[in-house]
Design an enzyme around this catalytic site. Structure first.
Site, PDB file in Angstrom:
ATOM      1  N   ALA A   1     -11.686  18.868  53.687  1.00 21.19           N
ATOM      2  CA  ALA A   1     -10.743  18.621  54.785  1.00 21.19           C
ATOM      3  C   ALA A   1     -11.189  17.385  55.543  1.00 21.19           C
ATOM      4  CB  ALA A   1     -10.690  19.836  55.707  1.00 21.19           C
TER       5      ALA A   1
ATOM      6  N   GLN B   1      14.803   3.976  34.564  1.00 19.86           N
ATOM      7  CA  GLN B   1      15.992   3.118  34.552  1.00 19.86           C
ATOM      8  C   GLN B   1      16.511   2.936  33.121  1.00 19.86           C
ATOM      9  OE1 GLN B   1      17.230   2.286  37.387  1.00 19.86           O
ATOM     10  NE2 GLN B   1      18.829   0.828  36.849  1.00 19.86           N
TER      11      GLN B   1
ATOM     12  N   SER C   1      -8.474  14.472  56.520  1.00 13.26           N
ATOM     13  CA  SER C   1      -7.392  13.962  57.374  1.00 13.26           C
ATOM     14  C   SER C   1      -7.047  14.918  58.513  1.00 13.26           C
ATOM     15  CB  SER C   1      -6.136  13.734  56.544  1.00 13.26           C
ATOM     16  OG  SER C   1      -6.352  12.707  55.624  1.00 13.26           O
TER      17      SER C   1
ATOM     18  N   PRO D   1      -3.869  15.363  61.808  1.00 16.82           N
ATOM     19  CA  PRO D   1      -2.525  14.907  62.150  1.00 16.82           C
ATOM     20  C   PRO D   1      -2.519  13.504  62.742  1.00 16.82           C
ATOM     21  CG  PRO D   1      -2.774  17.195  62.772  1.00 16.82           C
ATOM     22  CD  PRO D   1      -4.122  16.742  62.294  1.00 16.82           C
TER      23      PRO D   1
ATOM     24  N   GLN E   1      16.707  -8.835  26.887  1.00 17.21           N
ATOM     25  CA  GLN E   1      15.525  -9.441  27.486  1.00 17.21           C
ATOM     26  C   GLN E   1      15.004  -8.663  28.693  1.00 17.21           C
ATOM     27  OE1 GLN E   1      15.788 -13.383  29.292  1.00 17.21           O
ATOM     28  NE2 GLN E   1      14.133 -14.022  27.978  1.00 17.21           N
TER      29      GLN E   1
ATOM     30  N   GLU F   1      -6.169   9.697  49.079  1.00 20.83           N
ATOM     31  CA  GLU F   1      -7.454   9.015  48.876  1.00 20.83           C
ATOM     32  C   GLU F   1      -7.369   7.571  49.393  1.00 20.83           C
ATOM     33  OE1 GLU F   1      -9.392  11.255  48.199  1.00 20.83           O
ATOM     34  OE2 GLU F   1      -9.083  12.317  46.303  1.00 20.83           O
TER      35      GLU F   1
ATOM     36  N   GLY G   1      18.684   5.673  32.053  1.00 16.61           N
ATOM     37  CA  GLY G   1      19.938   5.850  32.777  1.00 16.61           C
ATOM     38  C   GLY G   1      19.997   7.216  33.438  1.00 16.61           C
TER      39      GLY G   1
END
Lengths: 249, 387
Positions: free
Chosen positions: B131, B341, B133, B135, B284, B368, B344
């Site tokens: 632990a 992408q 981080s 708030p 291309q 991290e 599609g």
């Protein structure tokens, strides 16, 4: 009983094989190489025979360039006991391989030689048979099941139209088919142990064999690209096309 | 897989690649289906048990653990090649034990702590989390307000921690807390707090993108004896960094696996899909994506293997780790995006693993240490290099 397992270094089965631009052969530069999958099956079968207490020692042999030592190391990591590398830059054809193996058999006196039924690079499917002829030993090719009892080995062969079982007197030659077994992974401890297993290196001349090729490769070409198919609207059209265009009926 | 690996490590990476292809890939479809249906993202016990048995059989266990603790003690370069292979699938599986806190514990645990916490952890009998981080304090530890105050021979911890992974199954949590007056890294100490300690509260579960979950923890007059201080008092930051350095290299290796998978899928689709009379592979725009991805993957692997080799040689690779963290996560982000992408509408579905890989890479740009903080650290190192 000692088992000899020849292992060949080939282009990895996952790699799409490409023809060299000058048409003299298959491109191997920068291509991933691995043990011929049928040879892996051969190594596995030898290990299983050792685990059953039938075999006492497994000797893996590889013939070719210095990097074949890596292929041997893979066999050792799977469970072979020691390796023999016959080092040469000559393009080895089945007869030369069979002669070299016959010379090793004369030195090692194995009770059984297990080979892949063919190598996936040139698909010759000839070495096992040639070796049996040179040694005058019985052969059980395309094996999908192997059982040894006393001095006899029974080999179930995959032949056209089904299975054929032959009983051979040892010493004998067996070539492996796909369904004989599923090769194991080399475990981490065994990979580490393989580092310490011995590999003896020799040259074809040490075995009194001239490995020079007897066949000349004239050219190597990619198979023709498949043409796109056509959709037909009706059975009548199909029959007409088969008759007038394909001319098969 | 890099060619400069030692022969046995190359064989090991080959074996792991086979393990991923034969054992993990077939599970992908059901893992994806469950996640898409809003169920837990993970393996069922029935799926996991045979995998763990296979790992035992193959010696794929405690790979980074020192030999004296029963591990394989593989060098970082070998671990990177293994992690790259694991990164190729969305099936969440790590070779046991999952031990990100191992290096920190190895560096600073007292003899008693080694016996009580490190040993079971290294053997996979105990799990843990860390632990860091809060708030109001993430990438910048200066804002850390969780405080531990000495009371007799005990320490009393008060504060709030967030974004902590693996909490429910953790047997103990390493809590970073301020014990001194130092402004930044000074005065931060590490404490081992066992599950069930009074005042250690799991406040809430937070659903993250990429199928993961993290937790918010509250420490309310949480009293631990002095024996729970991990490492030197007020000097907890450096060993914590040690843990993060290894993790960042590992993230680089995962990104390599993710990008390789995405590129493989992209190429497959580009070869097969025909639009306006031409294959996507003949366009291309697609070719440039492929070329860029392949080049970046190559560059990233060189970065990861270079840093791993230096780390094995005992060199401090904090800066390299920052560079890898930035480059690898952004590289994998763009490759997965291009792959999606290329597919599609199919690329937007939860039937393909791409969306989950992309989300996981997105998260990696933050945890991290966010990319921006790493860029700051790299720049600072170079700007302050000369007098």
């Amino acid at each position: 009983m000692k088992i000899l397992v020849p292992v060949k270094r080939v282009v990895d089965y996952n790699v799409k094989v490409r023809v060299k631009t000058d048409g003299t052969g298959v491109e191997t530069a920068g291509v991933k190489m691995s043990m011929n999958p049928f040879d892996e099956i051969a190594v596995e079968e030898a290990i299983r025979l050792k685990e059953k207490g039938i075999a006492t020692e497994i000797v893996a042999v590889s013939l070719g360039v210095a990097q074949c030592a890596e292929t041997l190391r893979t066999a050792l990591a799977m469970g072979a006991d020691r390796g023999i590398l016959v080092e040469t830059d000559v393009d080895l054809q089945p007869l030369a391989v069979a002669k070299l193996l016959a010379a090793i058999v004369a030195q090692e006196h194995p009770g059984l030689v297990i080979l892949g039924k063919q190598a996936i690079d040139d698909d010759m499917s000839a070495t096992g048979q040639m070796l049996a002829a040179l040694l005058g030993w019985p052969q059980g090719t395309f094996a999908s099941k192997v059982a040894i009892e006393g001095e006899t080995i029974s080999v179930t062969r995959e032949v056209d139209g089904g299975l054929e079982t032959v009983a051979l007197k040892l010493p004998a030659i067996v070539t492996t088919d796909l369904r004989l077994n599923e090769p194991r992974y080399a475990s981490l401890p065994n990979i580490m142990k393989a580092r310490k297993k011995p590999i003896a290196t020799m040259k074809p001349a040490d075995l009194g064999v001239d490995p020079a090729p007897r066949l000349v490769v004239v050219s190597v070409a990619e198979p023709a690209k498949r043409k796109a198919g056509v959709k037909v609207g009706s059975v009548a059209e199909l029959v007409a096309k088969l008759r007038t265009e394909a001319k098969v009926i | 897989m890099p060619s400069e690996l030692a022969e046995e490590h190359r064989m090991l990476a080959d074996m792991v690649a086979k393990f991923v292809d034969r054992e993990l890939m077939p599970l992908e479809k059901s893992v994806l289906a469950r996640e898409a249906a809003g169920q837990k993202y993970g393996l069922t016990p029935e799926e996991e048990a045979p995998l763990l048995a296979k790992c035992r059989e193959l010696g794929l266990w405690a790979l980074d653990v020192p030999e004296e603790l029963g591990g394989a003690n593989l060098p970082t370069v070998a671990l990177m090649a293994i992690n790259e292979e694991l990164g190729r699938t969305v099936v969440p599986f790590t070779f046991p034990p999952d031990s990100p806190n191992l290096h920190m514990l190895l560096a600073v645990a007292s003899p008693e702590q080694r016996e009580k916490y490190l040993k079971p952890y290294a053997e996979g009998r105990a799990t843990s989390c860390i632990a860091i981080s809060e708030p109001g304090a993430g990438g910048d530890p200066a804002g850390m307000t969780t405080r531990a105050v000495a009371d007799g021979s005990d320490w009393v911890i008060n504060g709030r921690k967030i974004w902590v992974s693996r909490v429910p199954q953790a047997d103990f949590v390493i809590v970073m807390a301020r014990t001194g007056d130092g402004k930044r890294h000074d005065g931060i100490s590490a404490f081992i707090v066992e599950r069930g300690t009074k005042g250690f509260i799991i406040e809430r579960e937070i659903a993250m993108i990429g199928g993961r979950r993290t937790y918010e923890l509250v420490f309310e007059d949480c009293r631990v004896p002095a024996s729970q201080v991990l490492g030197q008092l007020g000097r907890g930051f450096a060993p914590m960094q040690l843990r993060l350095t290894v993790r960042r290299l590992q993230m680089g290796a995962w990104c390599l696996g993710i990008a390789r998978r995405a590129l493989e899928m992209l190429c497959e689709q580009a070869r097969n899909r025909v639009t306006f009379g031409a294959r996507l592979a003949d366009r291309q725009a697609i070719q440039w994506w492929v070329a860029e991805a392949a080049t970046q993957i190559h560059a990233c692997r060189l970065m990861v293997m270079d840093a791993a080799a230096k780390h094995d040689a005992g060199v401090d690779v904090r800066t390299e780790a920052s560079m890898i963290k930035v480059f690898a996560t952004e590289m994998a982000g763009s490759v997965t995006d291009h792959a999606m992408q290329t597919f599609g509408a199919m690329g937007m579905t939860k039937e393909l693993p791409l969306q989950l890989l992309a989300q996981q890479v997105r998260v990696m740009r933050v945890y991290e240490g966010p990319s921006e903080v790493h860029r700051m650290a790299i720049a600072r190192r170079y700007l302050n290099d000369r007098k």
